[in-house]
Every structure is written in structure tokens, then in C-alpha cells.
Scaffold this motif. Structure first.
Motif, mmCIF file in Angstrom:
data_model
loop_
_atom_site.group_PDB
_atom_site.id
_atom_site.type_symbol
_atom_site.label_atom_id
_atom_site.label_comp_id
_atom_site.label_asym_id
_atom_site.label_seq_id
_atom_site.Cartn_x
_atom_site.Cartn_y
_atom_site.Cartn_z
ATOM 1 N N ASN A 178 0.851 -1.184 0.000
ATOM 2 C CA ASN A 178 0.000 0.000 0.000
ATOM 3 C C ASN A 178 0.888 1.235 0.000
ATOM 4 O O ASN A 178 1.643 1.458 0.949
ATOM 5 N N PRO A 179 0.852 2.079 -1.041
ATOM 6 C CA PRO A 179 1.758 3.228 -1.107
ATOM 7 C C PRO A 179 1.520 4.251 -0.005
ATOM 8 O O PRO A 179 2.451 4.928 0.429
ATOM 9 N N VAL A 180 0.268 4.372 0.474
ATOM 10 C CA VAL A 180 -0.021 5.333 1.537
ATOM 11 C C VAL A 180 0.645 4.893 2.841
ATOM 12 O O VAL A 180 1.351 5.669 3.500
ATOM 13 N N LEU A 181 0.421 3.635 3.225
ATOM 14 C CA LEU A 181 1.030 3.124 4.450
ATOM 15 C C LEU A 181 2.549 3.157 4.372
ATOM 16 O O LEU A 181 3.229 3.551 5.329
ATOM 17 N N SER A 182 3.084 2.759 3.232
ATOM 18 C CA SER A 182 4.540 2.741 3.065
ATOM 19 C C SER A 182 5.124 4.140 3.160
ATOM 20 O O SER A 182 6.153 4.359 3.810
ATOM 21 N N SER A 183 4.480 5.098 2.557
ATOM 22 C CA SER A 183 4.987 6.475 2.573
ATOM 23 C C SER A 183 4.923 7.070 3.973
ATOM 24 O O SER A 183 5.863 7.741 4.421
ATOM 25 N N VAL A 184 3.811 6.827 4.674
ATOM 26 C CA VAL A 184 3.680 7.344 6.037
ATOM 27 C C VAL A 184 4.740 6.725 6.945
ATOM 28 O O VAL A 184 5.369 7.423 7.762
ATOM 29 N N ALA A 185 4.960 5.431 6.818
ATOM 30 C CA ALA A 185 5.950 4.749 7.665
ATOM 31 C C ALA A 185 7.356 5.267 7.390
ATOM 32 O O ALA A 185 8.127 5.533 8.322
ATOM 33 N N ARG A 186 7.701 5.428 6.137
ATOM 34 C CA ARG A 186 9.039 5.921 5.793
ATOM 35 C C ARG A 186 9.209 7.384 6.210
ATOM 36 O O ARG A 186 10.296 7.807 6.622
ATOM 37 N N GLY A 187 8.123 8.162 6.118
ATOM 38 C CA GLY A 187 8.200 9.541 6.581
ATOM 39 C C GLY A 187 8.405 9.628 8.081
ATOM 40 O O GLY A 187 9.173 10.466 8.567
ATOM 41 N N TYR A 188 7.731 8.759 8.820
ATOM 42 C CA TYR A 188 7.913 8.711 10.278
ATOM 43 C C TYR A 188 9.356 8.372 10.622
ATOM 44 O O TYR A 188 9.969 9.013 11.492
ATOM 45 N N ILE A 189 9.920 7.357 9.962
ATOM 46 C CA ILE A 189 11.307 6.964 10.225
ATOM 47 C C ILE A 189 12.255 8.116 9.902
ATOM 48 O O ILE A 189 13.198 8.400 10.657
ATOM 49 N N TRP A 190 12.008 8.800 8.806
ATOM 50 C CA TRP A 190 12.875 9.905 8.387
ATOM 51 C C TRP A 190 12.871 11.047 9.406
ATOM 52 O O TRP A 190 13.922 11.555 9.805
ATOM 53 N N ILE A 191 11.685 11.432 9.864
ATOM 54 C CA ILE A 191 11.569 12.583 10.767
ATOM 55 C C ILE A 191 12.201 12.288 12.123
ATOM 56 O O ILE A 191 13.020 13.069 12.623
ATOM 57 N N PHE A 192 11.844 11.166 12.722
ATOM 58 C CA PHE A 192 12.278 10.915 14.102
ATOM 59 C C PHE A 192 13.716 10.434 14.194
ATOM 60 O O PHE A 192 14.305 10.479 15.277
ATOM 61 N N ARG A 193 14.291 9.981 13.093
ATOM 62 C CA ARG A 193 15.723 9.686 13.100
ATOM 63 C C ARG A 193 16.554 10.931 12.864
ATOM 64 O O ARG A 193 17.747 10.955 13.199
ATOM 65 N N ALA A 194 15.943 11.963 12.310
ATOM 66 C CA ALA A 194 16.700 13.175 11.965
ATOM 67 C C ALA A 194 16.744 14.191 13.102
ATOM 68 O O ALA A 194 17.713 14.939 13.223
ATOM 69 N N ILE A 195 15.706 14.227 13.945
ATOM 70 C CA ILE A 195 15.624 15.226 15.007
ATOM 71 C C ILE A 195 16.249 14.658 16.279
ATOM 72 O O ILE A 195 15.903 13.544 16.699
#
Length: 294
Positions: free
Chosen positions: A103-120
Motif C-alpha cells: 500500500n503506497p499510503v502506508l509505506s509512505s507514512v511509515a518511511r516519513g515517520y522513520i525519516w523525521i524521528f531519526r533526523a531530530i
């Protein structure tokens, strides 16, 4: 048959029986012993300095090591570690499965979450959640774009301890998602196909086939992350949450014994970390029983 040997003073031509009975002398390594003696002398000198230097304040360390304030701070540290790691592990599994979803929506949300919280940085996240009331004085639940059905005061919900748990869980969940993903990818896809051929559902194959095999890869980095989480709890001192470090700082501000109280905190961190390492080794042995090692 004959053999040629020139090591350890053996004659140039030996029979098979002589080769079988011959014992090669171990290679002499004098520099290894020199290095070992040098390291032993340095360690002995350091230990002597630690024991005899009055600045360490060992009587003060023994006096406050089991004090009620320190034990309360230790309990808070252990509680934060246990709750945050449990939530992070559950969140990491969900996010890892969502990131691998078709599912592209679930995949995108999950990858966005990983990106944000690993960066801050985690410290920034703790301070942000603690001051959430500056953005949203009220928190409510209801239908989007309509007045909330239930509403709460933000300061009554986001306390110091809840802000710490939220920040550490969300931050660690991003790292656990990557760890779980690597563990799932280590399982041969043929295992999933075999499970489907046996009539297992996706949930059953994940729970009984994939996850037990992935645990061998997941456990070691998860243990390291647990140790890191134990030490990350010291960051909550910035929001005046009385963890182990902050409790010892409060005592040192009253007694002016800074170094001894830092030693108290360091020794407790060392003891708890050692216990966690022992538990991690036992779990690794349990999940590694199916692996045959030479």
C-alpha cells in the motif's frame, strides 16, 4: 610416502608416522607479553590512583549509594527504560510491516515517520513534547473539522514523565523499525511461500514462521538499543524529571559533593547495564539454538 618439513628443527625428510607424531612448537610472541605487562602496570597505577585519591570521595559514595532519593531516581530511570522500549518495539514492528507494505499510503507514512524521528535529536523532541501546551493548550478527540467531543487541558495530560515517555518511544520506534525491517529481510522468502502452501494465513506465517527466525537478527541490536535507552533517560533532567542523574545532581547541589554523586550515578548505570547484557546474552542463546556453529 615422505614429507618435507623444516619447522621446529625437524629433519628435511620425514615418514608419515614421524609427521603424525611430531609436535610443532608454538610460535614465540615476546611482544605480546611485553604489551600485557605494560597494560597491567597502567591499570594497576590507575586503580591505585582511584583508591587513594580523596577527591573521589568514596565514603560519600557509600553513604548515598542506597539513599532513598537515589533509589527513587533509579526506579524512575528503570521505569522510563522499560515502558519506552516496550512501546518502541511494538511501534517498530508496526512501522516496519507498514513500510514493507504494498500500500503506497502506508509505506509512505511509515518511511516519513522513520525519516523525521531519526533526523531530530532526542533532546529536542523531549523539550518539544514538554512544551506542547504552547502550541495546543487543549487536546480533544472527535470527528475531524468538527468540535471535539472530549477535550483536556494539555498541561494535565503532557506531564514531565509522559512527555519523556512519548519522546523516547517515538524516537526509538524509528530505530526499532529499521532493526525489525532488517530482521524480516534476513528470512528467506521461500519460508513465506512454504507457509502459504501449507494454508497458513499471512498473520500466522508472520507470527509462527517469519518472526521467530528474524529474532536472531533482531535481538542483538535491540539489546544495544535498550542499553542506549537506559543512558538516554539522563536527558530528561532538562525537564526536571527526577531520574537517577537528576536525583544525584539535586543531592550534589545541596552537599557540594559533585564527583562522588556522579560516581554514584555511574556505578548504578554500570550495574544495570551489566545486568541487561547478561539478559541479552541469555535471550540470544535461546533464539540461536537452531543455528549450528562450528
Amino acid at each position: 610416502m615422505v614429507g618435507i618439513g623444516k619447522q621446529a628443527g625437524l629433519p628435511s625428510v620425514l615418514t608419515d608416522e614421524q609427521l603424525a607424531s611430531a609436535q610443532l612448537l608454538p610460535r614465540k610472541q615476546p611482544w605480546t607479553w611485553v604489551a600485557a605487562v605494560a597494560v597491567a602496570l597502567v591499570l594497576a597505577n590507575a586503580l591505585y590512583s582511584i583508591v587513594t585519591n580523596r577527591g573521589f570521595g568514596w565514603p560519600v559514595v557509600s553513604e548515598y549509594f542506597f539513599s532513598p532519593q537515589v533509589m527513587a531516581g533509579l526506579f524512575t530511570t528503570l521505569m522510563l527504560t522499560a515502558i519506552s522500549m516496550t512501546l518502541a518495539l511494538l511501534l517498530g514492528i508496526i512501522v516496519a510491516v507498514a513500510a514493507a507494505s504494498r500500500n503506497p499510503v502506508l509505506s509512505s507514512v511509515a518511511r516519513g515517520y522513520i525519516w523525521i524521528f531519526r533526523a531530530i535529536p532526542l533532546l529536542v523532541q523531549i523539550i518539544f513534547w514538554y512544551n506542547l501546551a504552547a502550541l495546543y493548550p487543549k487536546l480533544g478527540f472527535g470527528i475531524p473539522f468538527l468540535p471535539p467531543i472530549v477535550e483536556f487541558d494539555t498541561n494535565s495530560v503532557i506531564t514531565a514523565i509522559s512527555a519523556a515517555i512519548i519522546a523516547m518511544s517515538l524516537n526509538e520506534g524509528a530505530y526499532m523499525a529499521e532493526i525489525v525491517r532488517s530482521g524480516l529481510n534476513s528470512v528467506d522468502p521461500g519460508q513465506r511461500e512454504a507457509a502459504r502452501a501449507l494454508g497458513m494465513s499471512s498473520l500466522d506465517s508472520f507470527r509462527r514462521i517469519v518472526m521467530p527466525q528474524a529474532m536472531r537478527v533482531i535481538i542483538p541490536p535491540t539489546g544495544n538499543e535498550t542499553l542506549s535507552m537506559l543512558k538516554y533517560t539522563s536527558l530528561v533532567s532538562v525537564i526536571a524529571l527526577p531520574d537517577l542523574l537528576y536525583s544525584t545532581q539535586l543531592i550534589s547541589s545541596r552537599t557540594f559533593e559533585v564527583i562522588p554523586m556522579l560516581l554514584v550515578a555511574s556505578l548504578w548505570y554500570l550495574l544495570v547495564s551489566t545486568l541487561l547484557m547478561v539478559i541479552q546474552s541469555g535471550i540470544e542463546r535461546h533464539f540461536g539454538k537452531s543455528v549450528v556453529r562450528p
